[in-house]
Design a protein around this motif. Structure first.
Motif, short mmCIF file in Angstrom:
data_model
loop_
_atom_site.label_atom_id
_atom_site.label_comp_id
_atom_site.label_asym_id
_atom_site.label_seq_id
_atom_site.Cartn_x
_atom_site.Cartn_y
_atom_site.Cartn_z
N HIS A 1 0.88 -1.08 0.04
CA HIS A 1 0.03 0.03 0.13
C HIS A 1 0.96 1.32 0.11
O HIS A 1 0.62 2.03 -0.69
N SER B 1 2.19 1.90 -3.43
CA SER B 1 1.23 1.98 -4.71
C SER B 1 1.02 3.64 -4.77
O SER B 1 1.36 4.40 -3.78
N THR C 1 -4.87 5.08 -7.59
CA THR C 1 -5.89 5.43 -6.87
C THR C 1 -6.69 4.04 -6.68
O THR C 1 -6.95 3.75 -5.46
N LYS D 1 -4.69 2.15 -4.15
CA LYS D 1 -4.77 2.38 -2.92
C LYS D 1 -6.24 2.01 -2.27
O LYS D 1 -6.26 1.46 -0.87
N GLU D 2 -7.21 2.20 -3.05
CA GLU D 2 -8.61 1.73 -2.42
C GLU D 2 -8.69 0.28 -2.49
O GLU D 2 -9.39 -0.15 -1.40
N LYS E 1 -7.23 -0.60 0.94
CA LYS E 1 -7.75 -0.24 2.24
C LYS E 1 -8.96 -1.29 2.41
O LYS E 1 -9.24 -1.59 3.70
N PHE F 1 -3.78 4.80 6.82
CA PHE F 1 -3.93 4.54 5.55
C PHE F 1 -5.21 4.65 4.86
O PHE F 1 -5.36 5.35 3.73
N ASP G 1 -5.77 8.09 4.08
CA ASP G 1 -4.58 8.59 3.07
C ASP G 1 -3.47 9.66 3.90
O ASP G 1 -3.18 10.48 3.37
#
Length: 140
Positions: free
Chosen positions: A29, A32, A35, A38-39, A42, A105, A108
């Motif tokens: 993560h 990365s 987006t 990252k999502e 999460k 995380f 963000d």
């Protein structure tokens, strides 16, 4: 008693699997840049922490207390068991630290590098080794 011990071990193994994998997800993560990735991380991190790690930790503790109830005077007088309990408390601290990092995380707000998380990922290995030695060898 053997059934309780067997399920205690399953819960401990499940908890450690999460403790090993979540920081590895943090490595990826943190590295990365897009987006979508990252999502995705999460979601994976949240499900691992809330759906596997935390319930497994709770079950491990409940079954551990149940195991101890079979012979409390023995466990309370054993030095190895006291050392194990200290390590379990340290492990809960690590679990909690993982939860705080997960929240950063999710917002963000992570400022740590993938290298940090690679080192962070090694800590539960040391705790696992120590706990297994204490439980199997019972050195004191």
């Amino acid at each position: 008693m053997l059934w309780v011990k067997a399920f205690h071990l399953v819960a401990v193994i499940s908890w450690f699997a999460g403790l090993f994998y979540l920081p590895r997800l943090f490595v990826y993560h943190a590295a990365s840049e897009d987006t979508i990735s990252k999502e995705r991380f999460k979601v994976m991190e949240r499900k691992l922490y809330q759906g596997i790690m935390t319930p497994a930790a709770a079950v491990a503790i409940l079954l551990g207390v149940w195991l101890m109830s079979f012979n409390p005077s023995y466990y309370m007088s054993s030095g190895w068991f006291h050392a194990k309990l200290v390590l379990v408390v340290v492990l809960f601290g690590y679990h909690h630290a993982c939860g705080r990092l997960l929240k950063k995380f999710a917002l963000d707000q992570n400022t740590r590098s993938p290298v940090f998380f690679r080192w962070f990922n090694e800590f539960p290995v040391l705790i696992l080794i120590a706990i297994v030695i204490l439980v199997i060898v019972r050195p004191f």
